[in-house]
Enzyme design. Sequence first.
Site: not given
Length: 445
Positions: A152, A279, A273, A286
């Site tokens: 979980h 970043k 970024s 992704e």
Amino acid sequence: MNNLWGGAVADAARELNSSIAADSRMWREDIAGSLAHAAMLAARGIISQADGEAIKAGLTGILADIESGKLAIDMSAEDIHTFVEMTLTERIGEAGKRLHTARSRNDQVATDLRLYTRRRIDELLELVRGAVAAIHDKAAGYKDAVMPGYTHLQRAQPVTFGHYLCAWAMMLIRDAGRLADAKKRMGQCPLGACALAGTTFPIDRQMTAAALGFDRPALNSLDAVSDRDFCVETMAALSLLMAHLSRMAEELVLWSSLEFGFVTLPEGYVTGSSIMPQKKNPDMAELIRGKTGRVYGDLMGMLTVLKGLPLAYNKDMQEDKQALFDALDTAALCLGVLAPMIAGMTPHRSAMRKAAGAGFINATDCADWLVGHGVPFREAYAAAAELVHRGKPLEELTLEEYRAAHPAFDGTVYDAVDLDACVRRRRLPLDEELGYIEAFLQEQD
Ligand code: ARG
């Protein structure tokens, strides 16, 4: 370029009817199929030896010229079969017109697509092997790096990073098995089924099947030209493979976040970024996660095309290639990025260890200690829960605090809740796992 069947399609219909944008990539397979077919026709005396030789020379020339870039595939042809046959006839004349004896584009395309898919599966198996090798090597280097295992997404029990990574390898090994299995079932050659009902010419189907590397000719001619199970099976295996890649990618996204800090992804596999200078975005992970949807879509599209089609060939089937090729390309692209990304990532033992130290992931071990000292599990569970509720790491509780929760506790409980000892006592068969993975990597298919 004209059509093989003499007529014309309306301009508005041409684009709908054409499949060359997708199937031109099967030129090698189409020529290989034609070479095998022509050799068989000549061997059986269905065409003359001289015509057989002329066709062979013509096709070999076309193959070489496409390969070298001298001959461009004409995208105005209806499909790759049309292009190859018309080019052949342009080059060698009369003999070229005999190539299509005892053959139809229906058995031709079914053969080409099987040949192509078998080749791509071999390529994908190599890529899967590469990813498994990267995982194996990283796992071997971090065999004893303690980290929290989750259920979980809550810290649950201690494992090692090596053990965790081996789970990924196990998924991929099953994926490889499914792909190899799909390839095996693609071992029957459709050539000779012709349009749907075979041919009256005395062809030798064993000869063409063997020449093209198939196990045998397909028995039922209607099935041979209209079976696209092999596309569905391949895409189903690829969908599951992508599901696995996507789960791995998701964990890389999580682990490389500041919140986890378990790994740093390598330079070249993260992006910056344009606005936030600090970043490092895990774009590649992704995208692997994101591309998974495409492959599922390809599978669903193909299943939907097949639903309710009467036997035998229907033009709907022309839609098979785009879906299949997209799924093959996408999976290959993702595997080719994931493997070096895993090989190049830097795991952080201390961050994993720190995370393992918080969250009471040794609570089960604490309860198990009591069970080992004669306490029923439910009672032991309640005592361990009481200790957890004190909010202090179990390693730091005093013996009095332990005894307050259950009188059976003694000083040896500290060995039981030590994280390294917890992992050791679980006897996770990591060496056996690594051995199993190594055996897979050494397998010759
Ligand atoms: N381009 C077609 C395909 O991909 C080849 C088969 C055409 N056969 C036919 N009967 N029209 O399926």
